[in-house]
Design a protein around this motif. Structure first.
Motif, short mmCIF file in Angstrom:
data_model
loop_
_atom_site.label_atom_id
_atom_site.label_comp_id
_atom_site.label_asym_id
_atom_site.label_seq_id
_atom_site.Cartn_x
_atom_site.Cartn_y
_atom_site.Cartn_z
N SER A 16 -11.10 -48.90 34.03
CA SER A 16 -10.86 -48.67 32.60
C SER A 16 -12.07 -49.05 31.77
O SER A 16 -12.48 -48.32 30.85
CB SER A 16 -9.62 -49.44 32.15
N LEU A 17 -12.66 -50.23 32.09
CA LEU A 17 -13.87 -50.64 31.36
C LEU A 17 -15.01 -49.67 31.58
O LEU A 17 -15.77 -49.33 30.66
CB LEU A 17 -14.28 -52.05 31.79
N LEU A 18 -15.15 -49.18 32.82
CA LEU A 18 -16.21 -48.22 33.11
C LEU A 18 -16.01 -46.92 32.34
O LEU A 18 -16.97 -46.34 31.81
CB LEU A 18 -16.25 -47.94 34.62
N SER A 19 -14.75 -46.43 32.26
CA SER A 19 -14.50 -45.20 31.50
C SER A 19 -14.77 -45.40 30.02
O SER A 19 -15.33 -44.52 29.34
CB SER A 19 -13.05 -44.75 31.71
N ILE A 20 -14.42 -46.57 29.47
CA ILE A 20 -14.67 -46.86 28.05
C ILE A 20 -16.17 -46.89 27.78
O ILE A 20 -16.68 -46.28 26.82
CB ILE A 20 -14.00 -48.18 27.65
N ILE A 21 -16.89 -47.59 28.65
CA ILE A 21 -18.34 -47.70 28.44
C ILE A 21 -19.02 -46.34 28.60
O ILE A 21 -19.94 -45.99 27.87
CB ILE A 21 -18.92 -48.74 29.42
N SER A 22 -18.55 -45.54 29.59
CA SER A 22 -19.15 -44.22 29.79
C SER A 22 -18.87 -43.30 28.59
O SER A 22 -19.75 -42.53 28.16
CB SER A 22 -18.63 -43.58 31.08
N SER A 23 -17.64 -43.36 28.04
CA SER A 23 -17.35 -42.55 26.85
C SER A 23 -18.19 -43.00 25.66
O SER A 23 -18.70 -42.17 24.89
CB SER A 23 -15.86 -42.64 26.51
N GLN A 24 -18.36 -44.34 25.52
CA GLN A 24 -19.23 -44.83 24.46
C GLN A 24 -20.66 -44.35 24.65
O GLN A 24 -21.35 -43.95 23.70
CB GLN A 24 -19.18 -46.36 24.43
N ARG A 25 -21.11 -44.37 25.91
CA ARG A 25 -22.47 -43.88 26.18
C ARG A 25 -22.61 -42.40 25.85
O ARG A 25 -23.62 -41.96 25.28
CB ARG A 25 -22.80 -44.11 27.66
N GLU A 26 -21.58 -41.60 26.17
CA GLU A 26 -21.64 -40.18 25.85
C GLU A 26 -21.67 -39.95 24.34
O GLU A 26 -22.40 -39.07 23.85
CB GLU A 26 -20.44 -39.44 26.47
N ARG A 27 -20.88 -40.75 23.59
CA ARG A 27 -20.91 -40.62 22.13
C ARG A 27 -22.29 -40.99 21.58
O ARG A 27 -22.83 -40.30 20.71
CB ARG A 27 -19.83 -41.49 21.51
N PHE A 28 -22.83 -42.09 22.10
CA PHE A 28 -24.16 -42.48 21.66
C PHE A 28 -25.21 -41.43 22.02
O PHE A 28 -26.13 -41.15 21.25
CB PHE A 28 -24.55 -43.82 22.27
N ARG A 29 -25.04 -40.82 23.22
CA ARG A 29 -26.00 -39.81 23.63
C ARG A 29 -25.91 -38.57 22.72
O ARG A 29 -26.93 -38.01 22.30
CB ARG A 29 -25.73 -39.41 25.08
N SER A 30 -24.68 -38.13 22.42
CA SER A 30 -24.53 -36.98 21.52
C SER A 30 -25.07 -37.29 20.13
O SER A 30 -25.74 -36.46 19.51
CB SER A 30 -23.06 -36.57 21.44
#
Length: 449
Positions: free
Chosen positions: A278-292
């Motif tokens: 769950s933490l990995l999915s949250i961090i990855s989604s945050q990373r994708e938002r930051f990347r976009s």
């Protein structure tokens, strides 16, 4: 009653139109046949007249030729008989009379031939005129026929549309109206049922949409809170750790309890697999938002740079235009013999104008151009490459890392070469030492060595 009267009127109109159509077709057919017969008879009569006149003209021409030949033969005989003086006068008078008769007949034949030729030309003109009138009348009749056929088609379509009245005329008008009313009522009930179903479906979809909007808002709030907590934990990880003697950090008391629990969970034993996922999915989604967001900012930055470059070009062109305008103003002021105003704009452009007219600046520019032209091609290439690299940030970065890579490659190659040579020397010395030890141990008393 009104519907039945209208039906009777429509039937009467249809019958009258049908009869009018039949009479029109019959008249048109009669007119066409009559016109064809008249045109054929006229054409045949003209043709026969033309052939007869042409034959008469040919016969008249032949007779005229024969008379010309007789006249010429008589003239020749008269010329042959003129030198002889012994002929009697009676023969000479008879020849003159025959000669005059032949000339009169020849003139009459020539007049008749000319008259026949005029008749032939007149008949040809009338024949061409008849052909033209016949073709024009044929085209008019064809147009009339096409218009009549179009009217006939329209009338047939009307009859087809009004055929249902004749089919339904066997039933009473009340029965027809009742059947139509029943069909309309059934269609209205079906539409009402479909409307209620669509209204219920719309209300359900509206409820689902509102629930989805609330869920999305709650998730956004939770995501923001989680990001804030993660940023707080990251700031905690950068705090100073306890000293070696066991002293604690003084600022730990100001941190909230949930963050302490999260930090203790991170610092404690390993988390379960579900929590880690769950933490990995949250961090990855945050990373994708930051990347976009980073990509959007980069696109905006590139567009701003392009806009700045365009504006800089426009500014340079406007500055050059303003300097040229100031030069013209200066010329006009010197021509008029009076000084201009002394505002800031004029002073700024006057300084730029003076800089353009500076002889030292123009001399240094010419010297730089002369020195650049006197350089060799490789020096020019080196200078251009240096200007390109120093004027662009990306080019400077690429040149730096390329130089660093080349130096590291050279160092690695030299190190490998030195290491290989040292290994070779060490191996040679070790082998020589081993060989000397072997000789000293096993072949010490051997005289041959």
């Amino acid at each position: 009653d009104s519907m039945s009267s209208r039906l009777k009127e429509a039937e009467h109109k249809a019958q009258s139109l049908q009869t009018a159509l039949e009479t029109t077709q019959a008249e048109l057919f009669d007119l066409k046949t009559k016109y064809d017969e008249e045109s054929t008879a006229k054409y045949v009569s003209l043709w026969f007249t033309f052939v007869f006149v042409f034959q008469r003209a040919e016969a008249a021409e032949r007779e005229a030729e024969a008379l010309r030949e007789q006249l010429s033969s008589s003239n020749q005989s008269q010329q042959h008989s003129s030198p002889t003086k012994a002929d009697p006068d009676s023969d000479q008078a008879s020849e003159v009379a025959s000669h005059s008769n032949l000339e009169a007949e020849l003139r009459a034949k020539e007049r008749e031939t000319a008259q026949l030729v005029e008749d032939v030309q007149r008949l040809q003109a009338s024949l061409t005129k008849l052909r033209e009138t016949t073709s024009s009348q044929i085209s008019q009749l064809e147009q009339q026929l096409s218009s009549k056929s179009a009217v006939l088609k329209e009338l047939e379509e009307k009859l087809e549309r009004q055929a249902d009245y004749e089919e339904d005329s066997s039933k009473p008008l009340e029965v027809l109206l009742l059947e139509k009313n029943r069909t309309l009522q059934s269609e209205s009930a079906a539409m009402r049922i479909a409307n209620t179903e669509l209204s219920g479906r719309y209300s359900e979809l509206q409820v689902e949409f509102s629930a989805a909007v609330r869920t999305s808002a709650e998730q956004k709030e939770l995501i923001l809170k989680l990001e804030h907590d993660l940023s707080t934990i990251q700031t905690m990880s950068s705090l100073s750790r306890p000293d070696a003697d066991g002293s604690e950090v003084s600022s730990m008391g100001n941190i909230p309890d949930p963050i302490k629990e999260a930090s203790a969970a991170f610092a404690g034993p390993e988390l379960p697999q579900g929590q880690m996922d769950s933490l990995l999915s949250i961090i990855s989604s945050q990373r994708e938002r930051f990347r976009s967001r980073n990509q959007e900012l980069e696109a905006e930055s590139r567009s701003m740079q392009q806009t700045m470059q365009a504006l800089q070009g426009e500014l340079d062109s406007l500055r050059a235009d303003n300097i040229k305008l100031y030069e013209k103003i200066k010329f006009l002021q010197s021509y008029a013999g009076r000084a201009g105003g002394s505002d800031d704009t004029v002073m700024r452009y006057s300084s730029q104008y003076e800089e353009r007219l500076d002889p030292f600046a123009s001399f240094s520019k010419r010297e730089r151009q002369r020195r650049y032209l006197s350089l060799s091609p490789w020096d020019k290439a080196t200078l251009s490459l240096g200007r390109v690299i120093l004027s662009n940030k990306m080019a400077r970065t690429i040149a730096f890392f390329y130089t660093l890579f080349l130096h590291l490659l050279v160092f690695l190659v030299l190190y490998k070469t030195a290491w290989s040579e040292s290994i070779g020397r060490d191996c040679t010395a070790f082998c020589a030492k081993k060989y000397a030890d072997h000789l000293h141990r096993f072949h010490e008393n051997d005289q041959n060595l």
